[in-house]
Design a protein around this motif. Structure first.
Motif, PDB file in Angstrom:
ATOM      1  N   ASP A  29       0.819  -1.218   0.000  1.00 21.54           N
ATOM      2  CA  ASP A  29       0.000   0.000   0.000  1.00 21.54           C
ATOM      3  C   ASP A  29       0.852   1.266   0.000  1.00 21.54           C
ATOM      4  O   ASP A  29       0.521   2.252  -0.666  1.00 21.54           O
ATOM      5  CB  ASP A  29      -0.966  -0.008   1.192  1.00 21.54           C
ATOM      6  CG  ASP A  29      -2.186  -0.894   0.911  1.00 21.54           C
ATOM      7  OD1 ASP A  29      -2.258  -1.446  -0.199  1.00 21.54           O
ATOM      8  OD2 ASP A  29      -3.053  -1.007   1.783  1.00 21.54           O
ATOM      9  N   LEU A  30       1.941   1.243   0.764  1.00 18.14           N
ATOM     10  CA  LEU A  30       2.836   2.413   0.749  1.00 18.14           C
ATOM     11  C   LEU A  30       3.392   2.637  -0.654  1.00 18.14           C
ATOM     12  O   LEU A  30       3.437   3.748  -1.161  1.00 18.14           O
ATOM     13  CB  LEU A  30       3.994   2.215   1.742  1.00 18.14           C
ATOM     14  CG  LEU A  30       3.682   2.476   3.208  1.00 18.14           C
ATOM     15  CD1 LEU A  30       4.855   2.043   4.083  1.00 18.14           C
ATOM     16  CD2 LEU A  30       3.382   3.961   3.448  1.00 18.14           C
TER      17      LEU A  30
ATOM     18  N   ASN B  76       0.449   3.435  -3.418  1.00 16.65           N
ATOM     19  CA  ASN B  76      -0.138   4.766  -3.236  1.00 16.65           C
ATOM     20  C   ASN B  76       0.880   5.858  -3.551  1.00 16.65           C
ATOM     21  O   ASN B  76       0.501   6.956  -3.982  1.00 16.65           O
ATOM     22  CB  ASN B  76      -0.698   4.921  -1.823  1.00 16.65           C
ATOM     23  CG  ASN B  76      -1.990   4.140  -1.676  1.00 16.65           C
ATOM     24  OD1 ASN B  76      -2.915   4.310  -2.454  1.00 16.65           O
ATOM     25  ND2 ASN B  76      -2.050   3.256  -0.706  1.00 16.65           N
TER      26      ASN B  76
ATOM     27  N   THR C  79      -6.459   0.204   2.860  1.00 21.88           N
ATOM     28  CA  THR C  79      -5.445  -0.454   3.683  1.00 21.88           C
ATOM     29  C   THR C  79      -6.095  -1.243   4.815  1.00 21.88           C
ATOM     30  O   THR C  79      -5.681  -2.370   5.113  1.00 21.88           O
ATOM     31  CB  THR C  79      -4.466   0.595   4.247  1.00 21.88           C
ATOM     32  OG1 THR C  79      -3.857   1.283   3.148  1.00 21.88           O
ATOM     33  CG2 THR C  79      -3.370  -0.061   5.083  1.00 21.88           C
TER      34      THR C  79
ATOM     35  N   TYR D  32      -2.680   9.449   0.603  1.00 21.87           N
ATOM     36  CA  TYR D  32      -2.623   8.415   1.641  1.00 21.87           C
ATOM     37  C   TYR D  32      -3.869   8.422   2.527  1.00 21.87           C
ATOM     38  O   TYR D  32      -4.270   7.376   3.055  1.00 21.87           O
ATOM     39  CB  TYR D  32      -1.341   8.557   2.476  1.00 21.87           C
ATOM     40  CG  TYR D  32      -0.143   7.978   1.751  1.00 21.87           C
ATOM     41  CD1 TYR D  32       0.060   6.605   1.706  1.00 21.87           C
ATOM     42  CD2 TYR D  32       0.768   8.792   1.090  1.00 21.87           C
ATOM     43  CE1 TYR D  32       1.136   6.054   1.028  1.00 21.87           C
ATOM     44  CE2 TYR D  32       1.850   8.258   0.398  1.00 21.87           C
ATOM     45  CZ  TYR D  32       2.031   6.887   0.372  1.00 21.87           C
ATOM     46  OH  TYR D  32       3.090   6.346  -0.309  1.00 21.87           O
TER      47      TYR D  32
END
Lengths: 158, 207
Positions: free
Chosen positions: B133-134, B137, B163, B156
């Protein structure tokens, strides 16, 4: 005989669970987590919004839409304009996102081959959430643009 | 390529493709719970099929060597993207799943893929979600958002419901799919299923 390791594991588990539950209650108390959409009101005053549809080829449609404030979202404004003015809207509801996805307005369909989709802006700012989740207020300007995906200016965001 | 390797790779790729193409209609509706962060109200969970490919990626990392562990998730994404369609974000999604596979491969290389490592396997699933996800995104921010701090925060913030769902769904799929497979592998039941001529008790006695 219960081993020391199991006891420590249970204690840590209980502490983590307690802190998590307490944290969730705190978030509910502060209104960060809510049950039911927090901005849906029971007021039923009539509000007026301006809806602009930009087809990306120079054509521009403008509609003044009057709608009850109780269910005034970007989606309901578009559908009301569609009903009142007789242009079709292609939309599909995604329950897992709690919102509709707009793929066609007035016979102009999204076209992934040329990377053009329908996107909305509210008071000049890119709509960051789904059309059913974006509340509108009296005097708001909603623009639908047929364009390549991008996030517009964030300045002046409500 | 050995028969054993094909017997692992093919089911994983088929499961990934079938899962990604068919399960979206079976996803439950998001509960009527909302989260308000930075003035943006969103459903608590945005439900997608991330966990399907994440599970396939983890299993390929746990069951295959380094090279083939990456081939499986990338093949699934490539073949399904050809049908569903994609854009430049594929650079980040494909590599994101490859990272999950590599993370799983690294854990297997150091600690093995067995029930003794169950907490590490679960931790790998959670770390994989956060890493994915980091990374993806960040890709969304690069591709579509204004390249400012505000744009990054918005990107985010909007990703939080995804997430949360990724963490919940992947934890469940690791518990109910990956860990049972670890058990089957540990007891060598998988080897028996692939080679029925060997009796299971003989196989277990090999331990």
């Amino acid at each position: 005989m219960i081993s020391r390791r199991v006891v420590i594991f249970v204690i840590i588990g209980v502490v983590v669970l307690s802190l998590s539950v307490a944290g969730i209650f705190k978030l509910i108390d502060k209104g960060v987590i809510t049950f039911g959409h927090p901005e849906i009101s029971s007021d039923n005053e009539t509000i007026k919004v301006l809806l602009i549809i930009d087809y990306g080829d120079g054509r521009l449609d403008k509609f003044n839409v009057s709608i009850d404030s109780g269910n005034a979202t970007v989606y309901s404004v578009l559908m009301k304009a569609s009903e009142e003015n007789g242009f079709p809207v292609g939309a599909e509801y995604y329950p897992q996102y709690k919102s509709h996805y707009i793929y066609s307005i007035n016979f102009t369909d999204q076209n992934p081959k040329i990377n053009k989709f329908w996107q909305y802006y509210i008071n000049g700012n890119y709509g960051p959430v789904g059309v059913d989740l974006q509340k509108v207020e009296n005097g708001d300007i909603i623009e639908w643009k047929f364009e390549e995906p991008q996030m517009g200016s964030l300045e002046g965001k409500k | 390529m050995s028969r054993k390797k094909i017997a692992i790779i093919l089911p994983l790729i088929v499961a990934g493709i079938v899962g990604r193409l068919t399960l979206s209609r079976l996803l439950p509706p998001s509960p009527d719970i909302y989260i308000n962060v930075n003035g943006i109200t969103q459903p608590l969970f945005m439900m997608d099929l991330f966990f399907v490919i994440a599970t396939v990626s983890m299993l390929s990392g746990f069951l295959l060597d380094r090279r083939f562990s990456i081939v499986v998730p990338v093949s699934v994404m490539l073949l399904t993207d050809l049908i569903i369609g994609n854009n430049l974000i594929f650079i980040f999604t494909w590599s994101g799943f490859a990272m999950i596979a590599l993370l799983s491969y690294i854990l297997k290389s150091r600690k093995g893929f067995n029930l003794q490592s169950k907490y590490l396997i679960l931790g790998t699933g959670i770390a994989g979600v956060l890493l994915y996800d980091l990374w993806t995104n960040f890709g969304c921010w690069l591709l579509w958002y204004p390249h400012t701090v505000e744009g990054l925060i918005l990107c985010y913030t909007l990703a939080i419901p995804f997430t949360l769902w990724h963490l919940l769904s992947t934890t469940l799929s690791v518990t109910f799919i990956v860990l049972p497979i670890a058990y089957l592998k540990e007891t060598k039941t998988i080897r028996f299923l692939l080679n029925p001529e060997r009796k299971p008790d003989t196989v277990i006695a090999d331990n």
